[in-house]
Design a protein around this motif. Structure first.
Motif, PDB file in Angstrom:
ATOM      1  N   PHE A 205       0.843  -1.202   0.000  1.00 32.54           N
ATOM      2  CA  PHE A 205       0.000   0.000   0.000  1.00 32.54           C
ATOM      3  C   PHE A 205       0.879   1.253   0.000  1.00 32.54           C
ATOM      4  O   PHE A 205       0.631   2.204  -0.757  1.00 32.54           O
ATOM      5  CB  PHE A 205      -0.924   0.021   1.214  1.00 32.54           C
ATOM      6  CG  PHE A 205      -1.851   1.210   1.233  1.00 32.54           C
ATOM      7  CD1 PHE A 205      -3.069   1.164   0.577  1.00 32.54           C
ATOM      8  CD2 PHE A 205      -1.486   2.384   1.881  1.00 32.54           C
ATOM      9  CE1 PHE A 205      -3.919   2.273   0.569  1.00 32.54           C
ATOM     10  CE2 PHE A 205      -2.323   3.495   1.878  1.00 32.54           C
ATOM     11  CZ  PHE A 205      -3.546   3.432   1.223  1.00 32.54           C
ATOM     12  N   TYR A 206       1.899   1.234   0.830  1.00 30.78           N
ATOM     13  CA  TYR A 206       2.830   2.364   0.897  1.00 30.78           C
ATOM     14  C   TYR A 206       3.537   2.567  -0.443  1.00 30.78           C
ATOM     15  O   TYR A 206       3.670   3.699  -0.936  1.00 30.78           O
ATOM     16  CB  TYR A 206       3.842   2.098   2.010  1.00 30.78           C
ATOM     17  CG  TYR A 206       4.928   3.137   2.157  1.00 30.78           C
ATOM     18  CD1 TYR A 206       4.643   4.433   2.559  1.00 30.78           C
ATOM     19  CD2 TYR A 206       6.260   2.802   1.915  1.00 30.78           C
ATOM     20  CE1 TYR A 206       5.646   5.377   2.705  1.00 30.78           C
ATOM     21  CE2 TYR A 206       7.273   3.736   2.065  1.00 30.78           C
ATOM     22  CZ  TYR A 206       6.962   5.025   2.456  1.00 30.78           C
ATOM     23  OH  TYR A 206       7.960   5.956   2.599  1.00 30.78           O
TER      24      TYR A 206
ATOM     25  N   TYR B 245       2.533   1.618  -3.485  1.00 24.63           N
ATOM     26  CA  TYR B 245       1.605   2.105  -4.508  1.00 24.63           C
ATOM     27  C   TYR B 245       1.242   3.567  -4.268  1.00 24.63           C
ATOM     28  O   TYR B 245       1.056   4.340  -5.218  1.00 24.63           O
ATOM     29  CB  TYR B 245       0.342   1.243  -4.537  1.00 24.63           C
ATOM     30  CG  TYR B 245       0.598  -0.205  -4.882  1.00 24.63           C
ATOM     31  CD1 TYR B 245       1.644  -0.571  -5.723  1.00 24.63           C
ATOM     32  CD2 TYR B 245      -0.198  -1.225  -4.360  1.00 24.63           C
ATOM     33  CE1 TYR B 245       1.889  -1.893  -6.033  1.00 24.63           C
ATOM     34  CE2 TYR B 245       0.036  -2.550  -4.669  1.00 24.63           C
ATOM     35  CZ  TYR B 245       1.081  -2.883  -5.502  1.00 24.63           C
ATOM     36  OH  TYR B 245       1.314  -4.196  -5.807  1.00 24.63           O
ATOM     37  N   TYR B 246       1.153   3.942  -2.996  1.00 27.42           N
ATOM     38  CA  TYR B 246       0.886   5.348  -2.673  1.00 27.42           C
ATOM     39  C   TYR B 246       2.042   6.229  -3.156  1.00 27.42           C
ATOM     40  O   TYR B 246       1.818   7.281  -3.770  1.00 27.42           O
ATOM     41  CB  TYR B 246       0.686   5.500  -1.167  1.00 27.42           C
ATOM     42  CG  TYR B 246       0.589   6.935  -0.707  1.00 27.42           C
ATOM     43  CD1 TYR B 246      -0.564   7.683  -0.923  1.00 27.42           C
ATOM     44  CD2 TYR B 246       1.668   7.549  -0.065  1.00 27.42           C
ATOM     45  CE1 TYR B 246      -0.647   9.005  -0.514  1.00 27.42           C
ATOM     46  CE2 TYR B 246       1.593   8.868   0.349  1.00 27.42           C
ATOM     47  CZ  TYR B 246       0.434   9.588   0.125  1.00 27.42           C
ATOM     48  OH  TYR B 246       0.366  10.900   0.528  1.00 27.42           O
TER      49      TYR B 246
ATOM     50  N   SER C 149       1.961   6.557  -6.923  1.00 28.15           N
ATOM     51  CA  SER C 149       0.915   7.479  -7.382  1.00 28.15           C
ATOM     52  C   SER C 149       1.348   8.927  -7.164  1.00 28.15           C
ATOM     53  O   SER C 149       1.046   9.806  -7.983  1.00 28.15           O
ATOM     54  CB  SER C 149      -0.406   7.196  -6.660  1.00 28.15           C
ATOM     55  OG  SER C 149      -0.356   7.587  -5.298  1.00 28.15           O
ATOM     56  N   LYS C 150       2.089   9.182  -6.074  1.00 28.32           N
ATOM     57  CA  LYS C 150       2.599  10.535  -5.831  1.00 28.32           C
ATOM     58  C   LYS C 150       3.616  10.935  -6.900  1.00 28.32           C
ATOM     59  O   LYS C 150       3.628  12.082  -7.363  1.00 28.32           O
ATOM     60  CB  LYS C 150       3.245  10.614  -4.446  1.00 28.32           C
ATOM     61  CG  LYS C 150       2.307  10.331  -3.290  1.00 28.32           C
ATOM     62  CD  LYS C 150       1.289  11.432  -3.092  1.00 28.32           C
ATOM     63  CE  LYS C 150       1.890  12.662  -2.475  1.00 28.32           C
ATOM     64  NZ  LYS C 150       0.863  13.701  -2.212  1.00 28.32           N
TER      65      LYS C 150
ATOM     66  N   VAL D  68      -5.289   7.326  -5.207  1.00 28.65           N
ATOM     67  CA  VAL D  68      -5.303   7.006  -3.775  1.00 28.65           C
ATOM     68  C   VAL D  68      -6.685   6.497  -3.370  1.00 28.65           C
ATOM     69  O   VAL D  68      -6.809   5.554  -2.581  1.00 28.65           O
ATOM     70  CB  VAL D  68      -4.905   8.237  -2.942  1.00 28.65           C
ATOM     71  CG1 VAL D  68      -5.033   7.941  -1.450  1.00 28.65           C
ATOM     72  CG2 VAL D  68      -3.473   8.654  -3.263  1.00 28.65           C
TER      73      VAL D  68
ATOM     74  N   LEU E  95      -6.922   3.010  -4.493  1.00 32.20           N
ATOM     75  CA  LEU E  95      -6.146   2.146  -3.599  1.00 32.20           C
ATOM     76  C   LEU E  95      -6.924   1.818  -2.328  1.00 32.20           C
ATOM     77  O   LEU E  95      -6.915   0.674  -1.858  1.00 32.20           O
ATOM     78  CB  LEU E  95      -4.829   2.834  -3.225  1.00 32.20           C
ATOM     79  CG  LEU E  95      -3.664   2.710  -4.202  1.00 32.20           C
ATOM     80  CD1 LEU E  95      -2.532   3.632  -3.781  1.00 32.20           C
ATOM     81  CD2 LEU E  95      -3.170   1.271  -4.262  1.00 32.20           C
ATOM     82  N   LEU E  96      -7.584   2.815  -1.763  1.00 33.13           N
ATOM     83  CA  LEU E  96      -8.354   2.582  -0.541  1.00 33.13           C
ATOM     84  C   LEU E  96      -9.488   1.593  -0.791  1.00 33.13           C
ATOM     85  O   LEU E  96      -9.777   0.728   0.046  1.00 33.13           O
ATOM     86  CB  LEU E  96      -8.904   3.906  -0.010  1.00 33.13           C
ATOM     87  CG  LEU E  96      -7.851   4.864   0.575  1.00 33.13           C
ATOM     88  CD1 LEU E  96      -8.477   6.221   0.878  1.00 33.13           C
ATOM     89  CD2 LEU E  96      -7.225   4.275   1.839  1.00 33.13           C
TER      90      LEU E  96
END
Length: 454
Positions: free
Chosen positions: A76-77, A79-80, A83-84, A258, A261-262
């Motif tokens: 998750f981190y 992919y976050y 995306s940033k 994001v 992702l959630l």
């Protein structure tokens, strides 16, 4: 003939990259954040979660849950962060719609472009083969329950699945799969609940199998099994195509991924832990690489109502078609970039005929390999080690550090560096142990075997 597509100004900085048919056709940018959530959930939450009890048998309860949780948090981190990076590049006027171009741009290395192509090809082809193989196995399970002594073999069911995939592969764009992937999300919830319920029923029944949670007796075997299991879990959490999924978002895409992702990780939280815990609780170190097969042993009665398990098998079968389509998109994008003419319509004869031919040949290749090498659990491990770990556990952190340049004294810099080092080591060990197991299992089957080897 359809009119030529208009150039999308957000696809790229025209001074840096030529707009091509792969970008305009396959990766057209029309989606909303929930569409990205559907795509991402299909890419991650698939029938591979039915291998989680199998992965746990190489780790045990404590280490199994620890690895599952760490992998979830880290991915998750990662992919976050990715995306940033993609959002930052878009704001700078360089919207990247391909993983390989993002990596080459940020890292400033031409070889990185080809490195990512090779890794993505390994992932996409491996998942495509695995999806067809598991779908064929689902058909075989249903057939065997109806006709135990029937003459059809696994490779014949794989051929049937391949024909269906050839037809479905003609959906022209990634965005056109959004409704299929919404259905896929509900299917993943459906068979997860079916499997959990069936495992609880089996565990509480008078015919419950004896439970043994012991690990391998040899220390070296335990180490190899543990790293193989880690590779399998990495493959389950990985996708390797996040930039291509984000490319389907209508510009500007900033912040939308994001939310997707959630959505995806909410489904992960519901499905992964329940499936792993219930399956390993019942079968322990006898867990099959497909927990449905553990619930439906060949020589004994089913451990849950047949109609319930049959429903789960149907849900799995249907979702596998969606997964095969999602992971084929990068291959199709590469094909159309080279074979299609962006000045012609998407459905013009000039572009339609090459699309049909190339996608058909690709699916035939995946189907042939699935029939010839039925190693579902082992394929998962190898793909996870050599594919998903570099793309999903290492490169996102490197891309973030190179793009935003956090101070070397900052916790973010050292956290990212630590993740890269740890998972590079895990990937190397996982690649070795998974390949070792693949070689050992090669002795257990013949080409075009009618049984999937664990």
């Amino acid at each position: 003939m359809a009119p030529p597509p208009k150039s999308d100004p957000f696809l790229a900085d025209d001074s840096h990259r030529e707009v091509d048919a792969g970008a305009v056709f396959v990766l057209e940018s029309k989606g909303e954040w929930w569409h990205a959530g559907f795509h991402l959930t299909t890419a991650i939450v698939g029938p591979t979660i039915l291998t989680l009890p199998y992965a746990f048998r190489g780790l045990g309860w404590g280490l199994g849950f620890f690895c599952l949780t760490v992998m979830g948090i880290v991915t998750f981190y990662a992919y976050y962060l990715m995306s940033k990076v993609l959002d930052y590049c878009e704001r700078e006027g360089r919207r990247h719609i391909r993983f390989r171009e993002l990596a080459a741009d940020v890292l400033g290395s031409g070889w990185m472009f080809y490195f990512v192509i090779v890794i993505q090809t390994a992932i996409n082809t491996g998942v495509g083969i695995g999806a067809i193989l598991l779908a064929g196995e689902c058909l075989q399970i249903m057939y065997s329950s109806l006709s135990p002594d029937g003459p059809l073999k696994l490779y014949e069911f794989i051929a049937m699945v391949t024909v269906v995939m050839i037809v479905l592969s003609q959906f022209p764009t990634f965005h056109s799969l959004r409704h299929i992937n919404l259905a896929s999300l509900f299917l993943s919830l459906g068979y997860s609940f079916v499997v959990v319920g069936a495992c609880i029923h089996a565990g509480l029944s008078k015919n419950a199998p004896p439970r043994d949670y012991s690990l391998e007796s040899s220390e070296s075997a335990r180490v190899f099994s543990a790293f193989t299991s880690i590779s399998i879990i990495a493959a389950i959490f990985g996708n390797g195509i996040l930039p291509e999924i984000q490319a389907t978002l209508a510009p500007p895409a900033t912040g939308k991924m994001v939310k997707g992702l959630l959505m995806c990780y909410t489904v992960i939280l519901v499905t992964f832990y329940s499936t792993a815990m219930s399956g390993y609780w019942v079968f322990g170190n006898k867990s099959n690489s497909n927990i449905l097969k553990s619930l439906m042993p060949d020589e004994e009665p089913s451990l849950a109502p047949t109609w319930v398990l049959g429903m789960g098998v149907v849900f799995v079968l249907l979702q596998l078609f969606a997964i095969g389509l999602v992971y084929s998109q990068v291959a199709y994008e590469i094909m159309e970039k080279k074979s299609a003419d962006v000045q012609q319509g998407m459905f013009s004869r000039r572009n339609l005929i090459p699309r049909i031919v190339l996608r058909t040949l690709y699916m035939i290749f995946c189907g042939f390999m699935a029939a010839m090498l039925p190693f579902f659990g082992d394929i998962n491990g190898v793909v996870g080690a050599i594919g998903f770990i570099p793309l999903d556990f290492v490169l996102p952190m490197l891309l973030y550090n190179m793009t935003f340049k956090p101070p070397k004294s900052s916790p973010t810099y050292w956290l990212n560096l630590s993740i890269m080092v740890v998972f590079t080591g895990a990937g190397l060990m996982g690649a070795f142990s998974s390949t070792r197991k693949l070689v050992l299992d090669a002795k257990k089957f013949k080409l075009f075997s009618s049984n999937v080897v664990d």
